[in-house]
Design a protein around this motif. Structure first.
Motif, PDB file in Angstrom:
ATOM      1  N   VAL A   7     180.390  -2.979 -13.982  1.00 34.59           N
ATOM      2  CA  VAL A   7     179.446  -2.224 -13.159  1.00 34.59           C
ATOM      3  C   VAL A   7     179.951  -0.811 -12.922  1.00 34.59           C
ATOM      4  N   TYR A   8     181.237  -0.696 -12.610  1.00 31.97           N
ATOM      5  CA  TYR A   8     181.814   0.624 -12.361  1.00 31.97           C
ATOM      6  C   TYR A   8     181.671   1.524 -13.590  1.00 31.97           C
ATOM      7  N   SER A   9     181.963   0.988 -14.757  1.00 29.42           N
ATOM      8  CA  SER A   9     181.871   1.771 -15.989  1.00 29.42           C
ATOM      9  C   SER A   9     180.437   2.229 -16.248  1.00 29.42           C
ATOM     10  N   ALA A  10     179.481   1.328 -16.037  1.00 32.13           N
ATOM     11  CA  ALA A  10     178.077   1.676 -16.279  1.00 32.13           C
ATOM     12  C   ALA A  10     177.600   2.750 -15.308  1.00 32.13           C
ATOM     13  N   VAL A  11     177.970   2.598 -14.033  1.00 29.68           N
ATOM     14  CA  VAL A  11     177.547   3.587 -13.028  1.00 29.68           C
ATOM     15  C   VAL A  11     178.243   4.925 -13.265  1.00 29.68           C
ATOM     16  N   LEU A  12     179.498   4.870 -13.702  1.00 25.83           N
ATOM     17  CA  LEU A  12     180.222   6.103 -13.997  1.00 25.83           C
ATOM     18  C   LEU A  12     179.567   6.850 -15.147  1.00 25.83           C
ATOM     19  N   LEU A  13     179.191   6.126 -16.194  1.00 22.45           N
ATOM     20  CA  LEU A  13     178.517   6.765 -17.321  1.00 22.45           C
ATOM     21  C   LEU A  13     177.189   7.371 -16.886  1.00 22.45           C
ATOM     22  N   LEU A  14     176.435   6.640 -16.083  1.00 19.80           N
ATOM     23  CA  LEU A  14     175.171   7.176 -15.579  1.00 19.80           C
ATOM     24  C   LEU A  14     175.405   8.444 -14.767  1.00 19.80           C
ATOM     25  N   VAL A  16     177.870  10.574 -15.010  1.00 17.83           N
ATOM     26  CA  VAL A  16     178.247  11.671 -15.903  1.00 17.83           C
ATOM     27  C   VAL A  16     177.003  12.252 -16.581  1.00 17.83           C
ATOM     28  N   LEU A  17     176.104  11.381 -17.020  1.00 15.86           N
ATOM     29  CA  LEU A  17     174.918  11.838 -17.740  1.00 15.86           C
ATOM     30  C   LEU A  17     173.966  12.644 -16.861  1.00 15.86           C
ATOM     31  N   VAL A  18     173.957  12.351 -15.554  1.00 16.48           N
ATOM     32  CA  VAL A  18     173.044  13.069 -14.648  1.00 16.48           C
ATOM     33  C   VAL A  18     173.785  14.090 -13.795  1.00 16.48           C
ATOM     34  N   ASN A  20     174.820  17.131 -14.335  1.00 13.54           N
ATOM     35  CA  ASN A  20     174.269  18.490 -14.363  1.00 13.54           C
ATOM     36  C   ASN A  20     173.029  18.589 -13.485  1.00 13.54           C
ATOM     37  N   LEU A  21     172.192  17.560 -13.540  1.00 12.88           N
ATOM     38  CA  LEU A  21     171.013  17.518 -12.673  1.00 12.88           C
ATOM     39  C   LEU A  21     171.425  17.426 -11.210  1.00 12.88           C
ATOM     40  N   ALA A  22     172.457  16.627 -10.941  1.00  8.15           N
ATOM     41  CA  ALA A  22     172.917  16.456  -9.562  1.00  8.15           C
ATOM     42  C   ALA A  22     173.435  17.762  -8.974  1.00  8.15           C
ATOM     43  N   ASN A  23     174.016  18.625  -9.813  1.00  4.18           N
ATOM     44  CA  ASN A  23     174.540  19.898  -9.324  1.00  4.18           C
ATOM     45  C   ASN A  23     173.435  20.861  -8.921  1.00  4.18           C
ATOM     46  N   ARG A  24     172.208  20.583  -9.362  1.00  6.24           N
ATOM     47  CA  ARG A  24     171.097  21.508  -9.085  1.00  6.24           C
ATOM     48  C   ARG A  24     170.058  20.933  -8.138  1.00  6.24           C
ATOM     49  N   THR A  25     170.185  19.674  -7.771  1.00  7.83           N
ATOM     50  CA  THR A  25     169.170  19.024  -6.944  1.00  7.83           C
ATOM     51  C   THR A  25     169.843  18.251  -5.817  1.00  7.83           C
ATOM     52  N   ILE A  26     169.034  17.494  -5.073  1.00  2.00           N
ATOM     53  CA  ILE A  26     169.566  16.700  -3.968  1.00  2.00           C
ATOM     54  C   ILE A  26     170.199  15.401  -4.453  1.00  2.00           C
ATOM     55  N   LEU A  27     170.132  15.140  -5.761  1.00  2.00           N
ATOM     56  CA  LEU A  27     170.769  13.944  -6.301  1.00  2.00           C
ATOM     57  C   LEU A  27     172.276  14.046  -6.109  1.00  2.00           C
ATOM     58  N   THR A  29     176.214  12.125  -6.702  1.00  5.31           N
ATOM     59  CA  THR A  29     177.025  11.087  -7.335  1.00  5.31           C
ATOM     60  C   THR A  29     177.490  10.064  -6.326  1.00  5.31           C
ATOM     61  N   ALA A  30     177.886  10.534  -5.128  1.00  6.87           N
ATOM     62  CA  ALA A  30     178.348   9.615  -4.086  1.00  6.87           C
ATOM     63  C   ALA A  30     177.254   8.621  -3.710  1.00  6.87           C
ATOM     64  N   VAL A  31     176.033   9.113  -3.598  1.00  9.95           N
ATOM     65  CA  VAL A  31     174.909   8.223  -3.257  1.00  9.95           C
ATOM     66  C   VAL A  31     174.658   7.220  -4.373  1.00  9.95           C
TER      67      VAL A  31
END
Length: 415
Positions: A7-14, A16-18, A20-27, A29-31
């Motif tokens: 689970v940790y690996s899958a969530v970590l990959l997700l 990483v993939l988002v 760049n989007l998280a850096n520009r929006t309210i998304l 990683t911690a959440v």
């Protein structure tokens, strides 16, 4: 354990993939990790069937907090504190104790806990975290003094809050007199290890006999940290004070080692922090949240929107910060990542009120992560426009006519 790693690996990959989007929006990683832990925990899907007493919970919390305090200490050497101490000093020496006391008062009067447990909650929830204000700290349009304030404060307050957490945790146990003596010994040994080991290692590298190659330079500080961890475990010294002291010693005595390790170390700490957030989320379930009384939810809101803002408003009287800077500084806290691990330490301590304290800490941290890590981009954008009086066309008023230039051909022309 295998499912947790998957689970940790899958969530970590997700993440990483988002990212760049998280850096520009309210998304955030911690959440993402917190929600993933909640959905995969035993209270929902059961993919991660963790219980508070499982050894993996305590071990992961221990390693995560050690890495966070080590990198936090390395972020703020003595030279950094001396160069610009005025505003961070106000936040740390006045704001931190006031936040602790106000949070404790709400826990006592609103949630109905005894004063010792209330002070313990105040110490657990006092630290902040620069990750939850990343967009603000990294925005060049935000005043440099505000970015420096948030960065230094969040880097130091984890370590400053730690002794209070340990002391109040000891006082909340059955035999505080016996435990306080042992705690003092642990802190002293941890401090000694945290200062001596990096100082000796840095001095050795400065000799002609030893020299780290460019390839292995980032591993220098990592090796020091692992040695500090091992010695603290063997001798019974306090791991967390040793980590914080070691980080400060490296930043003070070895700026080259600090620079080489900085990016590498931040990534290691981030990996452990996200893993601990996943585990923390897995311990929270719908049944867990339903056990929190109304007073607990009211306490969490007061801790978020009253305790720190009031504490910092008092601390920054006469500081020169404008209203926008004070509001931004007051909003980003509580709660830092250290509060997550401190809450897990309380749960693992088996003190009589461990369950009640952890419930209040958990709901406050959850609300804080959802609120603060999702608003850093929005608050950072607040500083994109300069703080000045609105222009005429922005207010809708009619602009006054420009003064007429005097006409030398007309005697009645204004001069």
């Amino acid at each position: 354990m295998t499912t947790l790693l998957l689970v940790y690996s899958a969530v970590l990959l997700l993440s990483v993939l988002v990212s760049n989007l998280a850096n520009r929006t309210i998304l955030s990683t911690a959440v993402i990790f917190l929600v993933a832990g909640f959905l995969c925990g035993s209270g929902v899907s059961g993919l991660i069937p963790l219980e508070p007493g499982d050894s993996i919970v305590a071990t992961l919390a221990e390693l995560a907090l050690f890495s966070v305090l080590f990198t936090d200490g390395m972020r703020v050497g003595w030279s950094d504190l001396r160069s610009a101490w005025r505003l961070p000093g106000r936040a740390l020496l006045l704001g931190l104790p006031l936040t602790l006391v106000l949070t404790a008062a709400f826990a006592h009067w609103v949630a109905g806990l005894d004063w010792i447990e209330s002070l313990l909650i105040g110490a657990v929830l006092a630290p902040t975290d620069p990750v939850f204000a990343a967009a603000l700290v990294g925005n060049d349009k935000v005043p440099a003094r505000l970015r420096h304030l948030l960065n230094v404060e969040s880097g130091v307050n984890d370590g400053l809050a730690l002794p209070f957490v340990l002391i109040f945790l000891t006082l909340a146990s059955g035999s505080p007199d016996l435990h306080l003596g042992a705690l003092a010994g642990e802190l002293a040994i941890g401090l000694l290890i945290g200062v001596a080991v990096p100082w000796i290692a840095i001095r050795l590298e400065a000799t002609r006999l030893f020299s780290a190659s460019a390839r292995y330079q980032p591993l220098n500080a990592l090796a020091i940290g692992l040695l500090v961890l091992g010695l603290a475990l063997v001798t019974g010294g306090n791991l967390y004070l040793a980590a914080f002291a070691a980080g400060i010693t490296i930043a003070t005595c070895g700026p080259r080692q600090r620079q080489a390790f900085e990016e590498f170390g931040e990534l290691i700490a981030e990996l452990l922090k996200l893993a601990a957030l996943l585990v923390f989320g897995a311990l929270i379930s719908p049944a867990f949240l339903s056990e929190i009384p109304l007073g607990g939810w009211i306490f969490a809101v007061l801790a978020l929107v009253v305790a720190r803002p009031v504490a910092l408003a008092l601390s920054f009287l006469g500081s020169g910060l404008n209203a926008r800077e004070q509001v931004a500084a007051a909003w980003f806290g509580p709660k830092g990542f250290a509060a997550v691990v401190y809450g897990l330490l309380v749960l693992d301590s088996q003190i009589p009120a461990a369950g009640s304290v952890f419930h209040l800490v958990a709901v406050t941290i959850v609300l804080s992560i959802l609120a603060h890590s999702s608003t850093d981009v929005l608050v950072a954008r607040w500083f994109d426009e300069p703080d000045e009086t609105p222009r005429w066309h922005e207010t809708g008023d009619t602009a006054p006519a420009p003064p007429r230039e005097p006409d030398p051909e007309r005697p009645d022309s204004p001069s």
